[in-house]
Design an enzyme around this catalytic site. Sequence first.
Site, PDB file in Angstrom:
ATOM      1  CB  THR A  24      -6.467  -0.431   1.912  1.00  0.00           C
ATOM      2  OG1 THR A  24      -5.127  -0.304   1.420  1.00  0.00           O
ATOM      3  CG2 THR A  24      -7.087  -1.683   1.312  1.00  0.00           C
ATOM      4  CB  THR A  25      -4.561   4.851   2.216  1.00  0.00           C
ATOM      5  OG1 THR A  25      -3.401   4.027   2.292  1.00  0.00           O
ATOM      6  CG2 THR A  25      -4.294   6.156   2.957  1.00  0.00           C
TER       7      THR A  25
ATOM      8  CE1 TYR B 196     -11.376 -14.511   7.729  1.00  0.00           C
ATOM      9  CE2 TYR B 196     -12.960 -15.300   6.116  1.00  0.00           C
ATOM     10  CZ  TYR B 196     -12.426 -15.350   7.382  1.00  0.00           C
ATOM     11  OH  TYR B 196     -12.915 -16.241   8.288  1.00  0.00           O
TER      12      TYR B 196
ATOM     13  CE1 TYR C 215      -0.921  -2.777  -1.704  1.00  0.00           C
ATOM     14  CE2 TYR C 215      -3.171  -1.939  -1.646  1.00  0.00           C
ATOM     15  CZ  TYR C 215      -1.935  -2.078  -1.061  1.00  0.00           C
ATOM     16  OH  TYR C 215      -1.702  -1.531   0.175  1.00  0.00           O
TER      17      TYR C 215
ATOM     18  NE  ARG D 111      -3.395  -2.824   6.112  1.00  0.00           N
ATOM     19  CZ  ARG D 111      -4.173  -1.859   6.581  1.00  0.00           C
ATOM     20  NH1 ARG D 111      -5.451  -1.832   6.266  1.00  0.00           N
ATOM     21  NH2 ARG D 111      -3.701  -0.922   7.368  1.00  0.00           N
TER      22      ARG D 111
ATOM     23  CE  LYS E  20       0.201   0.559  -2.322  1.00  0.00           C
ATOM     24  NZ  LYS E  20      -1.016   1.156  -1.715  1.00  0.00           N
TER      25      LYS E  20
ATOM     26  CB  ILE F 172       0.914   3.650  -4.479  1.00  0.00           C
ATOM     27  CG1 ILE F 172       0.868   3.505  -6.008  1.00  0.00           C
ATOM     28  CG2 ILE F 172      -0.471   4.048  -3.946  1.00  0.00           C
ATOM     29  CD1 ILE F 172      -0.123   2.482  -6.521  1.00  0.00           C
TER      30      ILE F 172
END
Length: 295
Positions: free
Chosen positions: A47-48, A110, A136, A141, A165, A207
Amino acid sequence: MNLRPFTGTFTALVTPFSEGKVDYASLKKLVAHQLKGGVDGLVPVGTTGESPTLDYEEHLEVIRAVIADTRGRVPVIAGTGSNSTHEAIHLTKLAHEAGADAMLLVAPYYNKPSQEGLFRHFSALAEATDKPIILYSIPGRCGVEIAVSTVERLRAKYGHVRWIKEAGGSVDRVDQLKQAMGSDITVLSGDDALTLPFMSVGAEGVISVASNLYAREIAKMVRLALADDYAKAQKIHRRLYPVFKSLFIEPNPVPVKVALVRAGIIASAEVRSPLCDMTAANERILVETLTALER
């Protein structure tokens, strides 16, 4: 297959852009900065790396570029997660074929699946590759946490699902994972500000977003913590802590891209909509924090 340990410092790479396209020259320079800094691995298109706004071709080309630039010197962990199981399977298979060493799979966002839905989602992905899978969990989010019991079920069924993560902001959660699975689960921090606290209760690395900029410093801090030298590790943590907070003053990766341009590592701080440029006020705060660290 022989599974690498995947402990230490792994950089969640930004994806540099220029005029709407991926800037591969800047990406190459960023990878070189990471390798020079001594990180233990690279994570493209998490996502980064703004994975939600890269199309399939770009997503895979960035993975291939990082693999090529790394030349086997450190493992490459490809971000291949999605809120669509079908899409995540497709990306995972393509990354596997491209030569990625492992996959980072974020919880579906979502649509908020049940824990049974999460188990089935990750099971389908585990059956799509025999390469290491790093779960993750980032409920802030995604709107859903990967429960400890679900991690246990996946770990018991799939030998290559033994990493997570953890970005839920809770030291207690790391304790729960280690209490439940001990050495059978490797926890990596997903929050730079919590790396050292997480490692104090059993996490084995990070991470990192901040290591895009401070690769050498983050790698040293984590190595010290892994060697149980928390006194020296804490000095680095304290020094970098203001930056850890300022890099998230606006949505990631907006601030870190500004910082990378300032450091001359990438050419542009461009992000893709719906992300946008930093406000002038927040950019001043970020620059003041970075400047203070350089004194």
